[in-house]
Design an enzyme around this catalytic site. Structure first.
Site, short mmCIF file in Angstrom:
data_model
loop_
_atom_site.label_atom_id
_atom_site.label_comp_id
_atom_site.label_asym_id
_atom_site.label_seq_id
_atom_site.Cartn_x
_atom_site.Cartn_y
_atom_site.Cartn_z
N ASP A 296 2.38 2.01 3.30
CA ASP A 296 3.39 1.09 3.89
C ASP A 296 4.81 1.52 3.56
O ASP A 296 5.74 1.20 4.27
CB ASP A 296 3.27 -0.33 3.31
CG ASP A 296 1.89 -0.90 3.36
OD1 ASP A 296 1.13 -0.52 4.27
OD2 ASP A 296 1.58 -1.74 2.49
N HIS B 217 0.89 -1.17 0.00
CA HIS B 217 0.00 0.00 0.00
C HIS B 217 0.93 1.22 0.00
O HIS B 217 1.99 1.19 0.62
CB HIS B 217 -0.82 0.14 1.29
CG HIS B 217 -1.71 -1.01 1.64
ND1 HIS B 217 -1.27 -2.12 2.30
CD2 HIS B 217 -3.04 -1.17 1.46
CE1 HIS B 217 -2.28 -2.93 2.51
NE2 HIS B 217 -3.37 -2.40 2.01
C1 XLS Z 1 -7.44 -6.43 4.75
C2 XLS Z 1 -6.99 -6.70 3.40
C3 XLS Z 1 -5.92 -5.76 2.87
C4 XLS Z 1 -5.79 -5.87 1.38
C5 XLS Z 1 -5.05 -4.74 0.74
O1 XLS Z 1 -8.13 -7.22 5.38
O2 XLS Z 1 -6.58 -8.03 3.34
O3 XLS Z 1 -4.71 -5.99 3.51
O4 XLS Z 1 -5.19 -7.06 1.00
O5 XLS Z 1 -5.57 -3.51 1.07
#
Ligand code: XLS
Ligand code: CA
Ligand code: CA
Length: 439
Positions: free
Chosen positions: A103, A100
């Protein structure tokens, strides 16, 4: 600087090895079912869990030191995470990562400063990618952590928040394209609602779809030719989600004409939260030509929230790999470990061991899924189960060459009671057990 000096390269040592820092089943270069194991599995590291999540939960602060020698939320920290992340992936032989925007770089005081941080960090990530050959599987924008997204992003009641979300998506697409990613994910964590008393559901859904169309138009205009994915998840964090499960997300994609550009990113733990098996969600995606990528993890079936555990259940990985192989394998997608080591598994050795068991569990799943296909009894049983549609009136049904009157007349000629044939679930489960445990 070396961050993980207790291990050099994690190697395949075979099923008898007792070395916790060696693969027992994942043999990257092994050819199986026409491809190398590493090309079937396409493992990816999730930036957020691996380099950011520190074990914080609702009841306690972090247990893991992920500062990598720097002050958190600075650009120096962001760069040290890049160094640690690439060392980690190289030592495990992981060829892809996912991120993301939030991140990889800290927030600045405004969008422009945040975007500048993203430009700088993606320059640095790109250097590391060129050096190591590690690739980007997919990128995404975090449209759920900041308080402004409390009522959603694409589904927000506020036009300004909607515009802000659009700006975040535009930049995350820029970063994804710059790093050569083959996918872009929409996980709509806040794209749902708490109560209908304050919600215009139809308007919110149209706005989300519009944002997706704009994202596609923009991404294509700057040369992105990968896939967009919706990642279904029920309930968390909103009570009612617009992307509850695979079937719901496919209906959304098709209703709004997004099917040329969108597929699904199926996560194991989200499947179980929706009351489905992982293989069910994979099958629903596959039969609709929507199986794009997979977030590999598992949930705790005794609790009702998203625990994002590393996958260790070989029965589940086998049935999942069976679906993936039957669908023809991955093209743009792969297996992203959207998984975190347990809060008390807080030492760097534990993070390696978590990936090793996850990778080994999927390698075993692949080996056993191939064995099930080669054994052939499951496929044969299914073929025979529907054999009555291969001739006579059944064939007419299959060919859509009959009607209700003709079927009714035919049914009157049948001798009753009818016998549709046994389902033989226990026999088939025995076959699976035999393939799993006979060698
Ligand atoms: C949250 C999601 C998230 C997605 C990406 O539960 O798994 O991490 O994979 O935003
Ligand atoms: Ca996920
Ligand atoms: Ca999850």
């Amino acid at each position: 600087m070396e961050y993980f000096d207790f291990v050099d390269q994690v190697k395949y040592e075979g099923p008898k090895s007792k070395n916790p820092l060696a693969f027992k089943f994942y043999d990257a270069e092994r050819e199986i079912y026409g491809k190398k194991m590493k090309d079937h599995l396409k493992f990816a590291m999730a930036w957020w869990h691996t380099l950011c999540a520190d074990g914080t939960d609702m009841f306690g602060s972090g247990t893991m030191d992920k500062s990598f020698g720097q002050t958190p939320a600075t650009m120096d920290h962001a760069r040290s995470k890049v160094d640690a992340g690439f060392e980690f992936m190289q030592k495990l032989g992981i060829q892809y990562f996912c991120f993301h925007d939030a991140d990889i770089a800290p927030e600045g005081k405004n969008l422009a400063e945040t975007n500048k941080n993203l430009d700088d960090i993606t320059d640095y990530i790109k250097e590391k990618m060129d050096e190591t050959g590690i690739k980007l599987l997919w990128g995404t924008s975090n449209l759920f952590t900041k308080p402004i997204f409390m009522n959603g992003a694409g589904s927000s009641n506020s036009a300004d928040v909607y515009a802000y979300a659009a700006a975040k998506i535009k930049k995350a697409i820029d970063c994804t394209v710059k790093l050569g990613g083959t996918g872009y994910v929409f996980w709509g964590g806040r794209e749902g609602y708490e109560t209908l008393l304050n919600t215009d559901m139809k308007f919110e859904q149209e706005n989300i779809a519009n944002l997706m169309h704009m994202a596609v138009d923009y991404a294509r205009s700057i040369g992105f030719n990968g896939d967009f994915y919706i990642e279904p998840k029920p309930q968390e964090p909103m009570k009612h989600q617009y992307d509850y499960d695979a079937a719901t997300a496919i209906q959304f994609i098709e209703k709004f004409g997004l099917e040329k550009d969108f597929k699904l990113n199926i996560e194991a733990n989200h499947a179980t939260l929706a009351g489905h098996t992982f293989e069910h969600e994979l099958r629903v995606a596959a039969i609709n030509n929507m199986l794009g990528s997979v977030d590999a993890n598992q949930g705790d079936l005794l609790v009702g929230w998203d625990t994002d555990q590393f996958p260790t259940d070989v029965y589940a990985t086998t049935l999942a790999m069976l679906e993936i192989l039957r669908a023809g394998g991955f093209t743009t997608g792969g297996l992203n470990f959207d998984s975190k080591s347990r809060r008390p598994s807080n030492k760097p050795e534990d993070w390696f061991e978590a990936f090793i068991v996850g990778m080994d569990s999927f390698a075993l799943g692949l080996i056993k899924a191939v064995a099930i296909l080669e054994d052939g009894r499951l496929d044969q049983f299914i073929q025979e189960r529907y054999a009555s549609f291969n001739e006579g009136m059944g064939k007419k049904v299959r060919d859509k060459a009959t009607n209700l009157e003709e079927l009714a007349a035919y049914a009157e000629t049948l001798e009753e009671p009818l016998d549709p044939g046994a389902g033989k679930q226990e026999y088939l489960e025995a076959v699976v057990n035999q393939v799993l445990f006979s060698n």
